[in-house]
Design an enzyme around this catalytic site. Structure first.
Site, PDB file in Angstrom:
ATOM      1  N   ASN A 163      -2.724  -7.662   7.681  1.00 17.16           N
ATOM      2  CA  ASN A 163      -4.058  -7.778   8.287  1.00 17.16           C
ATOM      3  C   ASN A 163      -4.891  -6.499   8.175  1.00 17.16           C
ATOM      4  O   ASN A 163      -6.110  -6.541   8.225  1.00 17.16           O
ATOM      5  CB  ASN A 163      -3.967  -8.241   9.733  1.00 17.16           C
ATOM      6  CG  ASN A 163      -3.128  -7.322  10.593  1.00 17.16           C
ATOM      7  OD1 ASN A 163      -2.324  -6.531  10.093  1.00 17.16           O
ATOM      8  ND2 ASN A 163      -3.290  -7.404  11.896  1.00 17.16           N
ATOM      9  N   GLU A 170       4.926  -0.748  16.098  1.00 15.70           N
ATOM     10  CA  GLU A 170       3.740  -1.338  16.723  1.00 15.70           C
ATOM     11  C   GLU A 170       3.869  -2.834  16.513  1.00 15.70           C
ATOM     12  O   GLU A 170       3.712  -3.334  15.406  1.00 15.70           O
ATOM     13  CB  GLU A 170       2.474  -0.770  16.084  1.00 15.70           C
ATOM     14  CG  GLU A 170       1.195  -1.182  16.793  1.00 15.70           C
ATOM     15  CD  GLU A 170       0.512  -2.358  16.130  1.00 15.70           C
ATOM     16  OE1 GLU A 170       0.553  -3.459  16.728  1.00 15.70           O
ATOM     17  OE2 GLU A 170      -0.041  -2.187  15.042  1.00 15.70           O
ATOM     18  N   CYS A 177      -3.767  -7.331  15.892  1.00 18.64           N
ATOM     19  CA  CYS A 177      -2.799  -7.276  16.980  1.00 18.64           C
ATOM     20  C   CYS A 177      -3.447  -6.906  18.315  1.00 18.64           C
ATOM     21  O   CYS A 177      -2.854  -7.137  19.367  1.00 18.64           O
ATOM     22  CB  CYS A 177      -1.686  -6.283  16.645  1.00 18.64           C
ATOM     23  SG  CYS A 177      -2.303  -4.666  16.176  1.00 18.64           S
ATOM     24  N   GLU A 215       0.894   5.977  17.353  1.00 16.10           N
ATOM     25  CA  GLU A 215       0.332   6.339  16.054  1.00 16.10           C
ATOM     26  C   GLU A 215      -1.069   6.891  16.256  1.00 16.10           C
ATOM     27  O   GLU A 215      -1.722   6.625  17.267  1.00 16.10           O
ATOM     28  CB  GLU A 215       0.300   5.123  15.120  1.00 16.10           C
ATOM     29  CG  GLU A 215       1.678   4.640  14.731  1.00 16.10           C
ATOM     30  CD  GLU A 215       1.667   3.490  13.755  1.00 16.10           C
ATOM     31  OE1 GLU A 215       2.726   3.226  13.152  1.00 16.10           O
ATOM     32  OE2 GLU A 215       0.606   2.843  13.586  1.00 16.10           O
TER      33      GLU A 215
END
Length: 730
Positions: free
Chosen positions: A385, A486, A520, A708
Site C-alpha cells: 500500500n 508495524e 493501516c 519508525e
C-alpha cells in the site's frame, strides 16, 4: 462513392499523422472490450489516439468508458483522443457489404496518411500503426498491406500469412478455446512470419515459449515510436524487472506478473527470486556490512542525501510506477514519493547525531562509556500500500547507522523497490549495502522464512498484517533477532458534540479515503455523539458526493482508485485476513454482513467492475457487526451513534490492536482526557492526517513493536555496548 466520408477523412489528415495509434472498430466490436483492452491501454501510457468509432456515437463510448474508469471526454479535451464524428453510417455501410471498393479505398487512404515518407526498408518511415478490430481476412482479401497492427481473430491460415509482408507491426490474438488454430498460428509464426515484421507486439493465447521467441527475434526492428512500454510510460532506467543483489541485476529461473489493479492487465514480468537468491542477498549484505559500518557517519550521510536528491529528480516517474502497480491516484502517488524521499533526507541528517554516553562511575579508577553500534544485516519486508515510503522509512534509518539490508517487497508492487535500487546505484551506495529480492506470492513464505531465520541476519523490520507478523516473530525467535513490526490497525474516529462538524467531516474524508481506505492508519470505526449525529451524517454524505470520483489512478480527476485486487473487494461468505498481504477483510463481505444485521446504506455499497468498490457510508451500525470487529482496508465508513464519552472510549479501546486513533473536540479538558485514555500509539486530535517524518510511527497491543521515523526510529538499528575503561590512576 461516399463523398461525406472522403470529405471527413481528407479534412483531418493531421489527426492520422500526429497520432501514436489509429483505432478502427467494426460493427461487431463491443465498446467495453475496445476501451478496456485497447483504448485505455494507450491513453494511460500518454499516447495520442485517433479513434474511428464506426458504429456508436462518442457519447456512447464515453458512457461506457466512465463505467470502466476511463474518461474519454477528458482525453478528448486534452487533445489526447481524436474521435472522428460522422463516420458511423458511411463506414458502417461499408463494413456490412461482403466486398467493397469503398472499404479498400478507406484503408488505402489510411495507408497514405500514416506513411510519412517513402523508403519501405526504413522502419522510421512508418507513421502510426492502425489497430483494426475486424476480421483479418476481410482486409487481406482486398490486398491491403499497410503499416498496421492487425487483429488475427482465428485467421492464421497459410494463405493469409503469405500476404503479410513488408514493414508492419502485427498484433496476434489467437483465442485459447480453439487449440487447432492456436497450434497452426504458432507454427506459422515460428516458421518465418516474425522475420517479415517489425514486432509481434502483443501475443495472447500462444504457448509461452513462442511468445518469448517472437519478442526476442523482432524487437530490434521496432520503430522508435513503439520503443516504450505503453502501459507504463517511465524512464527505461527505472523500469527494472530483475532482482538486485550485491550491486548487480540478477535474473531468476522464472518470472511472475505485476498487474495493474485497475484493469487486471499485466504491466511487467519480474524475476521470481527464491531461497537461493535470498541467501545470496543475505551473504552479500553480510559481506558489505563490515565495510559499510566503517564509513564515517558523514560519508553515509552524503550518500543518503544524494539518494534523496535523485528520488526528488525522478519523483514523477516513480509516482507513475506506484499508480501502475498499486492503483492509487497520481496525486497521492506523488505525495508518497515526497514522503518517501523525506525519510532519506531525515536520516541522512540523523546519521551524524548518533550519540553515546559517558556515565559518571562509582570508582575513581575507571570510566564508563556507552557506545551505539549498528546491529548488522537487516531483513526489510514491506507491504504493497506504500511500496516506496515503507522501504525508505526503514532503510534510511538502517543505512544511516551502518547496517546493510535485504528488502523483500510485496509481490503486488516490486517495481517501486527495484526503481529505488537503480537510484541507489546512481547515488553511489556500495554493492551489497542495499539488496532487493522480489518474489511471487507462492515463494513468499519460503523467502520470508529464510530472511527471518538465517543466522547472518541480525534484525527484522516488517510492515503488514498482524497475522503475518506473528508468523515472522515465531521465525525470529529461533535465533533471538532484534525485531520491529508495524502491524494492523483498526482506528477509531470519534466525533464529540463539542466538535466543529465541518472540520470533523473534512478529517473523516482525509483519514478514510486516502488510497481508497487501504492504509493501516485509516479510520475504520466511526463513533459520532448523538447530539450532532444527524448533522454529521448529512454533511459527510454530501462531501462524498462532491469530492469522490472513482477511476483509474492515472486520470487527473480520480480520487478513488481500485482496491489492490479483486479478492479485496469480492463478496465472500466468510471474511478472512490474507496472510501474505497488508489487507484486511473483503469490503463487500463487510457491507453484506452489516446490512443483514440492520445497517442502512446511505451512500455507495456496490461492488463495481474488477477490483473497484463504491465509497460506502453506513448508518445504524452496531458494535457486533464484522466491520466493527475486523480491519476493513477499503472505502467503507460505518457510523455508530453513542451518548457518553465513557461509552465512546469503551468501544474505541475494545480492540486487540492499537495503531492510530482520531477524535474531534473543542473541549480542552476532554482533549487531554481522551488522548491519554485512548489505547493507541498515535492520536490525531482535530486532524485526520497525522503521518510525519519527524514524528514516531508505531502502535501498541497487537499493532506492533518499536517505532519508525523520528529520532527514535534510528534506535531500532542500533545496539548499546557498555565499555568499562579501568586501571586509571587518579
Amino acid at each position: 462513392m461516399f463523398p461525406e466520408l472522403n470529405s471527413i477523412l481528407n479534412s483531418t489528415p493531421d489527426s492520422f499523422k500526429s497520432s501514436d495509434f489509429i483505432l478502427v472498430s467494426d460493427r461487431q466490436a463491443d465498446a467495453s472490450f475496445l476501451i478496456h483492452h485497447y483504448l485505455s491501454f494507450y491513453l494511460r501510457a500518454g499516447c495520442k489516439v485517433c479513434f474511428l468509432g464506426l458504429v456508436q456515437s462518442f457519447s456512447h463510448y464515453s458512457a461506457v468508458g466512465q463505467r470502466l474508469g476511463v474518461s474519454l471526454t477528458q482525453a478528448r479535451e486534452k487533445g489526447q483522443l481524436v474521435f472522428l464524428e460522422g463516420l458511423k453510417d458511411s463506414i458502417g455501410a461499408l463494413l456490412q457489404e461482403e466486398s467493397s471498393a469503398g472499404l479498400k479505398g478507406l484503408f488505402r487512404f489510411v495507408e497514405s496518411s500514416v506513411r510519412q515518407n517513402g523508403g519501405r526498408d526504413d522502419a522510421e518511415s512508418w507513421g502510426p500503426p492502425v489497430l483494426l478490430i475486424d476480421d483479418l481476412s476481410v482486409l487481406l482479401s482486398l490486398g491491403v498491406t499497410v503499416g498496421a497492427i492487425l487483429d488475427f481473430t482465428l485467421y492464421c491460415q497459410a494463405t493469409v500469412c503469405s500476404e503479410l509482408q513488408g514493414n508492419m507491426v502485427i498484433l496476434v490474438r489467437c483465442e485459447e478455446e480453439d487449440a487447432d488454430d492456436d497450434e497452426e498460428g504458432s507454427n506459422l509464426l515460428q516458421k518465418g512470419l516474425v522475420h517479415q515484421c517489425n514486432l509481434a507486439l502483443h501475443v495472447e493465447g500462444l504457448p509461452t515459449g513462442y511468445c518469448r521467441d517472437i519478442h526476442g527475434q523482432v524487437f530490434s526492428g521496432l520503430p522508435s515510436m513503439l520503443q516504450r512500454p505503453y502501459s507504463l510510460d517511465v524512464s527505461a532506467q527505472l523500469l527494472r524487472t530483475e532482482g538486485f543483489i550485491d550491486g548487480r541485476w540478477v535474473s531468476a529461473a522464472s518470472t511472475f506478473p505485476v498487474l495493474d489493479p485497475a484493469t487486471g492487465e499485466e504491466i511487467a514480468k519480474v524475476s521470481d527470486c527464491g531461497t537461493k537468491e535470498a541467501q545470496d542477498a543475505v551473504n552479500a549484505a553480510y559481506k558489505a556490512f563490515h565495510l559499510w559500518k566503517s564509513h564515517t557517519a558523514k560519508e553515509r550521510s552524503i550518500l543518503l542525501r544524494k539518494w534523496f536528491d535523485l528520488i526528488i529528480q525522478n519523483r514523477d516517474d516513480l509516482a507513475k510506477l506506484i499508480t501502475a502497480e498499486c492503483g492509487k491516484p497520481m496525486k497521492e502517488s506523488i505525495g508518497e514519493m515526497t514522503y518517501s524521499a523525506s525519510f532519506l533526507e531525515w536520516f541522512s541528517e540523523e546519521a551524524r547525531r548518533v550519540y553515546g554516553d559517558i556515565v559518571a562511575p562509582s570508582a575513581k579508577d575507571r570510566k564508563i562509556l556507552l557506545l551505539k553500534q549498528p546491529v548488522g544485516v537487516a531483513s526489510i519486508i514491506t507491504p504493497w500500500n506504500f511500496p516506496s515510503a515503507m522501504i525508505t522509512r526503514k532503510v534510511g534509518a538502517a543505512l544511516a547507522v551502518g547496517c546493510t539490508v535485504v528488502v523483500k517487497p510485496a509481490e503486488d508492487t516490486p517495481l517501486s523497490a527495484l526503481a529505488l535500487a537503480e537510484l541507489s546505484v546512481q547515488a553511489g551506495i556500495p554493492p551489497g549495502v542495499f539488496n532487493v529480492v522480489p518474489c511471487s506470492r507462492e515463494k513468499t513464505p519460503a523467502v520470508g522464512e529464510l530472511l527471518c531465520t538465517d543466522p547472518l541476519v541480525a534484525k527484522i523490520s516488517f510492515t503488514g498484517s498482524t497475522a503475518t507478523g506473528k508468523i515472522l516473530l515465531r521465525h525470529a525467535a529461533g535465533t533471538v533477532k532484534k525485531v520491529s513490526m508495524e502491524l494492523g490497525g483498526h482506528a477509531p474516529f470519534i466525533v464529540f458534540d463539542s466538535a466543529d462538524v465541518d472540520k470533523a467531516v473534512a478529517g473523516s474524508m482525509a483519514s478514510k479515503f486516502r488510497n481508497s481506505g487501504q492504509t493501516c492508519v485509516c479510520s475504520n470505526r466511526f463513533l459520532v455523539q448523538s447530539g450532532i449525529h444527524d448533522a454529521f451524517m448529512e454533511k459527510l454524505a454530501k462531501a462524498m458526493d462532491a469530492e469522490l470520483k472513482v477511476g483509474h489512478g492515472s486520470e487527473p480527476t480520480t480520487t478513488q482508485g481500485p482496491l489492490i485486487n479483486a479478492r479485496a473487494a469480492e463478496k465472500v461468505p466468510h471474511v478472512t485476513v490474507n496472510k501474505h498481504t497488508h489487507q484486511g477483510c473483503q469490503v463487500e463481505g463487510q457491507v453484506t454482513d452489516a446490512v443483514a444485521q440492520g445497517a442502512v446504506i446511505v451512500r455507495g455499497g456496490k461492488r463495481l467492475e474488477g477490483s473497484f468498490m463504491q465509497p460506502t457510508l453506513l448508518s445504524n451500525v452496531t458494535t457486533d457487526m464484522l466491520c466493527m470487529r475486523e480491519e476493513t482496508f477499503g472505502p467503507l465508513i460505518p457510523v455508530v451513534k453513542f451518548n457518553t464519552e465513557q461509552e465512546a472510549l469503551a468501544i474505541a479501546n475494545a480492540s486487540p490492536v492499537g495503531l492510530a486513533g482520531y477524535f474531534f473536540s473543542r473541549d480542552i479538558s476532554q482533549i487531554w482526557r481522551v488522548a491519554e485514555q485512548m489505547e493507541v500509539g498515535m492520536v490525531g486530535v482535530n486532524e485526520g492526517l497525522i503521518s510525519a517524518t519527524e514524528a514516531s510511527f508505531g502502535g501498541v497491543k497487537q499493532s506492533g513493536l518499536g517505532r519508525e521515523g523520528s529520532k527514535y526510529g534510528i534506535d531500532e538499528y542500533l545496539e548499546i555496548k557498555y565499555m568499562c575503561l579501568g586501571g586509571l590512576s587518579s
